[in-house]
Design an enzyme around this catalytic site. Sequence first.
Site, PDB file in Angstrom:
ATOM      1  N   CYS A  47      -1.789  -5.774   2.007  1.00  0.00           N
ATOM      2  CA  CYS A  47      -1.248  -5.688   3.365  1.00  0.00           C
ATOM      3  C   CYS A  47      -0.077  -6.662   3.451  1.00  0.00           C
ATOM      4  CB  CYS A  47      -2.347  -6.069   4.361  1.00  0.00           C
ATOM      5  SG  CYS A  47      -1.778  -6.328   6.045  1.00  0.00           S
ATOM      6  N   HIS A  48       0.829  -6.413   4.386  1.00  0.00           N
ATOM      7  CA  HIS A  48       1.981  -7.312   4.481  1.00  0.00           C
ATOM      8  C   HIS A  48       1.580  -8.737   4.873  1.00  0.00           C
ATOM      9  CE1 HIS A  48       4.260  -3.754   3.715  1.00  0.00           C
ATOM     10  NE2 HIS A  48       5.239  -4.568   3.401  1.00  0.00           N
ATOM     11  N   THR A  49       0.407  -8.893   5.419  1.00  0.00           N
ATOM     12  CA  THR A  49      -0.042 -10.251   5.741  1.00  0.00           C
ATOM     13  C   THR A  49      -0.342 -11.035   4.452  1.00  0.00           C
ATOM     14  OG1 THR A  49      -0.900  -9.387   7.806  1.00  0.00           O
ATOM     15  CG2 THR A  49      -1.644 -11.572   7.176  1.00  0.00           C
ATOM     16  N   HIS A  69      -7.372  -8.886   1.733  1.00  0.00           N
ATOM     17  CA  HIS A  69      -8.291  -8.737   2.872  1.00  0.00           C
ATOM     18  C   HIS A  69      -8.496  -7.281   3.293  1.00  0.00           C
ATOM     19  CE1 HIS A  69      -4.289  -8.858   4.666  1.00  0.00           C
ATOM     20  NE2 HIS A  69      -4.789  -8.187   5.689  1.00  0.00           N
ATOM     21  N   GLU A  70      -8.079  -6.310   2.440  1.00  0.00           N
ATOM     22  CA  GLU A  70      -8.230  -4.893   2.813  1.00  0.00           C
ATOM     23  C   GLU A  70      -8.933  -4.214   1.646  1.00  0.00           C
ATOM     24  OE1 GLU A  70      -4.780  -3.130   5.074  1.00  0.00           O
ATOM     25  OE2 GLU A  70      -4.951  -1.547   3.598  1.00  0.00           O
ATOM     26  N   CYS A  99     -20.201 -12.184  15.041  1.00  0.00           N
ATOM     27  CA  CYS A  99     -21.548 -12.773  14.922  1.00  0.00           C
ATOM     28  C   CYS A  99     -22.497 -12.281  16.010  1.00  0.00           C
ATOM     29  CB  CYS A  99     -21.459 -14.297  14.935  1.00  0.00           C
ATOM     30  SG  CYS A  99     -21.187 -15.009  16.584  1.00  0.00           S
ATOM     31  N   CYS A 102     -21.660 -15.808  19.517  1.00  0.00           N
ATOM     32  CA  CYS A 102     -20.769 -16.870  20.005  1.00  0.00           C
ATOM     33  C   CYS A 102     -20.182 -16.478  21.366  1.00  0.00           C
ATOM     34  CB  CYS A 102     -19.658 -17.159  18.987  1.00  0.00           C
ATOM     35  SG  CYS A 102     -18.363 -15.911  18.953  1.00  0.00           S
ATOM     36  N   CYS A 105     -17.909 -13.424  21.086  1.00  0.00           N
ATOM     37  CA  CYS A 105     -18.619 -12.155  20.889  1.00  0.00           C
ATOM     38  C   CYS A 105     -19.361 -11.737  22.161  1.00  0.00           C
ATOM     39  CB  CYS A 105     -19.606 -12.274  19.729  1.00  0.00           C
ATOM     40  SG  CYS A 105     -18.801 -12.266  18.110  1.00  0.00           S
ATOM     41  N   CYS A 113     -14.006 -13.633  16.991  1.00  0.00           N
ATOM     42  CA  CYS A 113     -15.316 -14.283  16.866  1.00  0.00           C
ATOM     43  C   CYS A 113     -15.069 -15.716  16.454  1.00  0.00           C
ATOM     44  CB  CYS A 113     -16.157 -13.555  15.816  1.00  0.00           C
ATOM     45  SG  CYS A 113     -17.655 -14.447  15.326  1.00  0.00           S
ATOM     46  N   ARG A 117     -14.493 -18.956  12.066  1.00  0.00           N
ATOM     47  CA  ARG A 117     -13.027 -18.977  12.032  1.00  0.00           C
ATOM     48  C   ARG A 117     -12.465 -20.332  11.577  1.00  0.00           C
ATOM     49  NH1 ARG A 117      -8.643 -18.885  11.123  1.00  0.00           N
ATOM     50  NH2 ARG A 117      -6.858 -17.754  11.973  1.00  0.00           N
ATOM     51  N   CYS A 177      -8.121  -3.186   7.285  1.00  0.00           N
ATOM     52  CA  CYS A 177      -7.068  -3.848   8.077  1.00  0.00           C
ATOM     53  C   CYS A 177      -6.069  -2.899   8.738  1.00  0.00           C
ATOM     54  CB  CYS A 177      -6.311  -4.891   7.255  1.00  0.00           C
ATOM     55  SG  CYS A 177      -5.095  -5.757   8.272  1.00  0.00           S
ATOM     56  N   ARG A 372       0.625   2.005   1.500  1.00  0.00           N
ATOM     57  CA  ARG A 372      -0.394   1.150   0.901  1.00  0.00           C
ATOM     58  C   ARG A 372      -0.517   1.395  -0.607  1.00  0.00           C
ATOM     59  NH1 ARG A 372       0.032  -2.171   4.714  1.00  0.00           N
ATOM     60  NH2 ARG A 372      -1.813  -2.846   5.857  1.00  0.00           N
TER      61      ARG A 372
HETATM   62  N1  LIG Z   1      -2.255  -8.087  14.275  1.00  0.00           N
HETATM   63  C1  LIG Z   1      -2.959  -7.670  13.244  1.00  0.00           C
HETATM   64  O1  LIG Z   1      -4.179  -7.666  13.270  1.00  0.00           O
HETATM   65  C2  LIG Z   1      -2.247  -7.151  12.032  1.00  0.00           C
HETATM   66  C3  LIG Z   1      -2.950  -6.398  11.074  1.00  0.00           C
HETATM   67  C4  LIG Z   1      -2.241  -5.878   9.984  1.00  0.00           C
HETATM   68  C5  LIG Z   1      -0.900  -6.144   9.830  1.00  0.00           C
HETATM   69  N2  LIG Z   1      -0.271  -6.899  10.751  1.00  0.00           N
HETATM   70  C6  LIG Z   1       1.164  -7.154  10.660  1.00  0.00           C
HETATM   71  O2  LIG Z   1       1.824  -5.967  11.084  1.00  0.00           O
HETATM   72  C7  LIG Z   1       3.128  -5.932  10.543  1.00  0.00           C
HETATM   73  C8  LIG Z   1       3.406  -4.577   9.939  1.00  0.00           C
HETATM   74  O3  LIG Z   1       2.619  -4.363   8.800  1.00  0.00           O
HETATM   75  P1  LIG Z   1       2.928  -3.125   7.826  1.00  0.00           P
HETATM   76  O4  LIG Z   1       1.971  -3.244   6.709  1.00  0.00           O
HETATM   77  O5  LIG Z   1       2.988  -1.853   8.590  1.00  0.00           O
HETATM   78  O6  LIG Z   1       4.409  -3.542   7.367  1.00  0.00           O
HETATM   79  P2  LIG Z   1       5.601  -2.723   6.717  1.00  0.00           P
HETATM   80  O7  LIG Z   1       6.512  -3.733   6.124  1.00  0.00           O
HETATM   81  O8  LIG Z   1       5.067  -1.633   5.859  1.00  0.00           O
HETATM   82  O9  LIG Z   1       6.329  -2.017   7.930  1.00  0.00           O
HETATM   83  C9  LIG Z   1       7.326  -2.629   8.666  1.00  0.00           C
HETATM   84  C10 LIG Z   1       8.383  -1.574   9.022  1.00  0.00           C
HETATM   85  O10 LIG Z   1       9.321  -2.199   9.889  1.00  0.00           O
HETATM   86  C11 LIG Z   1      10.619  -1.780   9.538  1.00  0.00           C
HETATM   87  N3  LIG Z   1      11.555  -2.807  10.018  1.00  0.00           N
HETATM   88  C12 LIG Z   1      11.851  -4.014   9.470  1.00  0.00           C
HETATM   89  N4  LIG Z   1      12.710  -4.693  10.238  1.00  0.00           N
HETATM   90  C13 LIG Z   1      12.975  -3.900  11.309  1.00  0.00           C
HETATM   91  C14 LIG Z   1      13.778  -4.049  12.470  1.00  0.00           C
HETATM   92  N5  LIG Z   1      14.490  -5.156  12.682  1.00  0.00           N
HETATM   93  N6  LIG Z   1      13.799  -3.045  13.374  1.00  0.00           N
HETATM   94  C15 LIG Z   1      13.088  -1.906  13.176  1.00  0.00           C
HETATM   95  N7  LIG Z   1      12.304  -1.709  12.084  1.00  0.00           N
HETATM   96  C16 LIG Z   1      12.235  -2.697  11.168  1.00  0.00           C
HETATM   97  C17 LIG Z   1      10.583  -1.613   8.034  1.00  0.00           C
HETATM   98  O11 LIG Z   1      11.609  -0.736   7.586  1.00  0.00           O
HETATM   99  C18 LIG Z   1       9.173  -1.030   7.836  1.00  0.00           C
HETATM  100  O12 LIG Z   1       9.192   0.378   7.906  1.00  0.00           O
HETATM  101  C19 LIG Z   1       3.217  -7.115   9.562  1.00  0.00           C
HETATM  102  O13 LIG Z   1       3.822  -8.189  10.248  1.00  0.00           O
HETATM  103  C20 LIG Z   1       1.749  -7.436   9.302  1.00  0.00           C
HETATM  104  O14 LIG Z   1       1.581  -8.783   8.904  1.00  0.00           O
HETATM  105  C21 LIG Z   1      -0.903  -7.390  11.840  1.00  0.00           C
HETATM  106  N1  LIG Z   2      -2.658 -17.564   9.668  1.00  0.00           N
HETATM  107  C1  LIG Z   2      -1.750 -16.729  10.352  1.00  0.00           C
HETATM  108  C2  LIG Z   2      -2.496 -15.782  11.257  1.00  0.00           C
HETATM  109  C3  LIG Z   2      -1.892 -14.485  11.158  1.00  0.00           C
HETATM  110  C4  LIG Z   2      -2.581 -13.494  12.070  1.00  0.00           C
HETATM  111  O1  LIG Z   2      -2.293 -13.432  13.259  1.00  0.00           O
HETATM  112  N2  LIG Z   2      -3.486 -12.710  11.518  1.00  0.00           N
HETATM  113  C5  LIG Z   2      -4.069 -11.583  12.236  1.00  0.00           C
HETATM  114  C6  LIG Z   2      -4.518 -10.611  11.234  1.00  0.00           C
HETATM  115  S1  LIG Z   2      -3.208  -9.998  10.255  1.00  0.00           S
HETATM  116  C7  LIG Z   2      -4.002  -8.948   9.232  1.00  0.00           C
HETATM  117  O2  LIG Z   2      -3.116  -8.354   8.424  1.00  0.00           O
HETATM  118  C8  LIG Z   2      -5.296 -11.985  13.036  1.00  0.00           C
HETATM  119  O3  LIG Z   2      -6.304 -11.339  13.046  1.00  0.00           O
HETATM  120  N3  LIG Z   2      -5.185 -13.039  13.773  1.00  0.00           N
HETATM  121  C9  LIG Z   2      -6.284 -13.564  14.534  1.00  0.00           C
HETATM  122  C10 LIG Z   2      -6.993 -14.634  13.745  1.00  0.00           C
HETATM  123  O4  LIG Z   2      -6.437 -15.045  12.715  1.00  0.00           O
HETATM  124  O5  LIG Z   2      -8.078 -15.036  14.161  1.00  0.00           O
HETATM  125  C11 LIG Z   2      -0.743 -17.534  11.152  1.00  0.00           C
HETATM  126  O6  LIG Z   2      -1.112 -18.632  11.584  1.00  0.00           O
HETATM  127  O7  LIG Z   2       0.375 -17.050  11.311  1.00  0.00           O
HETATM  128 ZN   LIG Z   3      -3.782  -6.984   6.978  1.00  0.00          ZN
HETATM  129 ZN   LIG Z   4     -18.978 -14.424  17.259  1.00  0.00          ZN
END
Ligand SMILES: NC(=O)c1ccc[n+]([C@@H]2O[C@H](COP(=O)([O-])OP(=O)(O)OC[C@H]3O[C@@H](n4cnc5c(N)ncnc54)[C@H](O)[C@@H]3O)[C@@H](O)[C@H]2O)c1
Ligand SMILES: N[C@@H](CCC(=O)N[C@@H](CSCO)C(=O)NCC(=O)O)C(=O)O
Ligand SMILES: [Zn+2]
Ligand SMILES: [Zn+2]
Length: 379
Positions: A47-49, A69-70, A99, A102, A105, A113, A117, A177, A372
């Site tokens: 994943c991009h994270t 993580h995926e 859990c 907490c 939850c 949760c 964490r 994820c 992916r």
């Molecule tokens: N919040 C969460 O729980 C959670 C979970 C998973 C992933 N994420 C985050 O979500 C984001 C996306 O993940 P992904 O795997 O789909 O990433 P990815 O890199 O596959 O997709 C990002 C897309 O954005 C486009 N892009 C880049 N810059 C741009 C801009 N300025 N304007 C428009 N488009 C633009 C890219 O061309 C690409 O298609 C990442 O930051 C990842 O860390 C968050």
């Molecule tokens: N350590 C990072 C946290 C990044 C973040 O926000 N992670 C998401 C999941 S991304 C999955 O691809 C998330 O679930 N956040 C809530 C949590 O971490 O409890 C930072 O500090 O930037």
């Molecule tokens: Zn992820």
């Molecule tokens: Zn909990």
Amino acid sequence: MATQGQVITCKAAVAWEPNKPLVIEDVQVAPPQAGEVRVKVLYTALCHTDAYTWSGKDPEGLFPCVLGHEAAGIVESVGEGVTEVQPGDHVIPCYQAECRECKFCKSGKTNLCGKVRAATGVGVMMNDRKSRFSINGKPIYHFMGTSTFSQYTVVHDVSVAKIDPVAPLEKVCLLGCGVPTGLGAVWNTAKVEPGSIVAVFGLGTVGLAVAEGAKAAGASRIIGIDIDSKKFDRAKNFGVTEFINPKEHEQPIQQVIVDLTDGGVDYSFECIGNVSVMRSALECCHKGWGTSVIVGVAASGQEISTRPFQLVTGRVWKGTAFGGFKSRSQVPSLVDKYLKKEIKVDEYITHNLTLADINKAFDLMHDGDCLRVVLDMFV
Ligand SMILES: NC(=O)c1ccc[n+]([C@@H]2O[C@H](COP(=O)([O-])OP(=O)(O)OC[C@H]3O[C@@H](n4cnc5c(N)ncnc54)[C@H](O)[C@@H]3O)[C@@H](O)[C@H]2O)c1
Ligand SMILES: N[C@@H](CCC(=O)N[C@@H](CSCO)C(=O)NCC(=O)O)C(=O)O
Ligand SMILES: [Zn+2]
Ligand SMILES: [Zn+2]
């Protein structure tokens, strides 16, 4: 040979330093302690994270560590007091724990949760604040409480979802994820209603899952925004009805979208991790009710901004972690939905490689065609 209670030596990709290629090492994985589960990881996606933490921009990134993580795998052994899974169960590790006890939850207001964490944020297990990974006695940090770039990993029992054993693990690993995050951002966080106009910024896996979720929710228009115009063709299969490349417009993209939608969209989703796009995503929302959901993860030190007037006049700014899904309770249902063909998963997998090729897999993530990459951990 029975491995329960023994240290297992297996292959893992270790991130020794930010941005330095991962190294496949022989890693010792200690047996699970009370409340812990040791999982044989059969398939993991990237994943991009993972790339974000590897880059060194994650304030919680600790090195050396085992990222990932995926994933999906099979329980190898369980520690004392673990009742909800047993050896042989098919599972998906969940970085967002559940859990059920907490304050978070029990609130009914969030999927976050609080139980483990604090430990997962510093790369250790809660029981003894130590890592279960080591190389010749040197501890290697855990990551996100999952560390799936290892053939065996140890997770907290609150961080593992038991799934239907008929599900193909090489596919449903994605339900750890990106896909749930996008679907849940629409269904749980925004609660998009039929007829809504939706804007999705970033058409990677997460953005496409947002589009898929919005289509299922009955959105009337799903506007995809990406700086790579090649993304549109594929995005149509996930529900995107219109496409905008900000590079092809002189006006700010929020203005372009407001003009195209009689005042703005009902819901927008930022799926990139770019704080200036987060602002555009908020400001393209309709006055009075438009809601913008931040999904993308932005680097340490980055901050969002907008005129407070944007909020005073009724726009709402939200964020989502794992799409608001309660992991242990809801991941099994997502697997069932996949088995019933109610959600896509296979369509997000563009590449299959092995653990040995993990650095190639990270390189592929920069390729516009890649969604992916799934790694087979035992080839
Ligand atoms: N919040 C969460 O729980 C959670 C979970 C998973 C992933 N994420 C985050 O979500 C984001 C996306 O993940 P992904 O795997 O789909 O990433 P990815 O890199 O596959 O997709 C990002 C897309 O954005 C486009 N892009 C880049 N810059 C741009 C801009 N300025 N304007 C428009 N488009 C633009 C890219 O061309 C690409 O298609 C990442 O930051 C990842 O860390 C968050
Ligand atoms: N350590 C990072 C946290 C990044 C973040 O926000 N992670 C998401 C999941 S991304 C999955 O691809 C998330 O679930 N956040 C809530 C949590 O971490 O409890 C930072 O500090 O930037
Ligand atoms: Zn992820
Ligand atoms: Zn909990």
